[in-house]
Structure formats: C-alpha cells, structure tokens
Design a protein around this motif. Structure first.
Motif, PDB file in Angstrom:
ATOM      1  N   TYR A  37      32.134  49.443  40.903  1.00 20.64           N
ATOM      2  CA  TYR A  37      33.291  48.771  41.491  1.00 20.64           C
ATOM      3  C   TYR A  37      34.352  48.586  40.417  1.00 20.64           C
ATOM      4  O   TYR A  37      34.070  48.635  39.234  1.00 20.64           O
ATOM      5  CB  TYR A  37      32.909  47.425  42.120  1.00 20.64           C
ATOM      6  CG  TYR A  37      32.510  46.352  41.129  1.00 20.64           C
ATOM      7  CD1 TYR A  37      33.431  45.393  40.725  1.00 20.64           C
ATOM      8  CD2 TYR A  37      31.223  46.292  40.611  1.00 20.64           C
ATOM      9  CE1 TYR A  37      33.077  44.411  39.816  1.00 20.64           C
ATOM     10  CE2 TYR A  37      30.867  45.312  39.716  1.00 20.64           C
ATOM     11  CZ  TYR A  37      31.798  44.371  39.326  1.00 20.64           C
ATOM     12  OH  TYR A  37      31.452  43.396  38.427  1.00 20.64           O
ATOM     13  N   ASP A  39      37.058  46.308  38.499  1.00 24.77           N
ATOM     14  CA  ASP A  39      37.278  44.901  38.177  1.00 24.77           C
ATOM     15  C   ASP A  39      38.367  44.809  37.116  1.00 24.77           C
ATOM     16  O   ASP A  39      38.113  45.101  35.951  1.00 24.77           O
ATOM     17  CB  ASP A  39      35.979  44.271  37.666  1.00 24.77           C
ATOM     18  CG  ASP A  39      36.124  42.816  37.312  1.00 24.77           C
ATOM     19  OD1 ASP A  39      36.921  42.123  37.959  1.00 24.77           O
ATOM     20  OD2 ASP A  39      35.416  42.367  36.380  1.00 24.77           O
ATOM     21  N   ASN A  40      39.571  44.423  37.532  1.00 24.56           N
ATOM     22  CA  ASN A  40      40.710  44.284  36.611  1.00 24.56           C
ATOM     23  C   ASN A  40      40.938  45.536  35.769  1.00 24.56           C
ATOM     24  O   ASN A  40      41.124  45.469  34.558  1.00 24.56           O
ATOM     25  CB  ASN A  40      40.531  43.075  35.701  1.00 24.56           C
ATOM     26  CG  ASN A  40      40.571  41.779  36.459  1.00 24.56           C
ATOM     27  OD1 ASN A  40      41.275  41.666  37.458  1.00 24.56           O
ATOM     28  ND2 ASN A  40      39.813  40.806  35.996  1.00 24.56           N
TER      29      ASN A  40
END
Length: 71
Positions: A37, A39-40
């Motif tokens: 995934y 994330d930032n």
C-alpha cells in the motif's frame, strides 16, 4: 555500531528504495493486489515488516517440568 549492523542498515535502506522505485508507477489497486500500500509517498507491505522495533516477541518462561512437549 558494528560493521555488520551498518551493512544491514544499508541493505534495508537500499531494498526499501528499490521497492519504492519499482512500484511507484502502479496505482493503489494494483499495489493492494500484490500485497503493498502507498503511505505518504512510500510503498509499504500490507503484512508488516520483520524489522519493526516497536513490536518485540514476548517470551514466557515455562518451568522445566511443565513443558507442553513433555506429554
């Protein structure tokens, strides 16, 4: 810091950097399909990492006469 720890830290950094470079062009749906995934701006695994310092396994002490493998 020992030389081995320094090499391991460098290896972890380079692997994370390579993962981000390889998967950067994929959208979130494809990342989820392969177990990652976003994330930032970083790509992270869904299952977590073996190098997580916040979670350490808890060892319980079992007296020698009470081991589960004793029968």
């Amino acid at each position: 810091m020992s030389i081995i720890a320094l090499f391991n830290a460098a290896k972890d950094y380079l692997e994370a950097r390579r993962t981000n470079q390889i998967f950067r062009h994929l959208d979130d749906h494809y990342l989820k399909d392969i177990g990652f995934y976003r994330d930032n701006g970083h790509i992270r695994p869904l299952a977590g990492s073996n190098h997580d310092d916040n979670e350490r396994p808890v060892k319980t002490h079992i007296p020698p006469g009470e081991n589960p493998s004793d029968g």
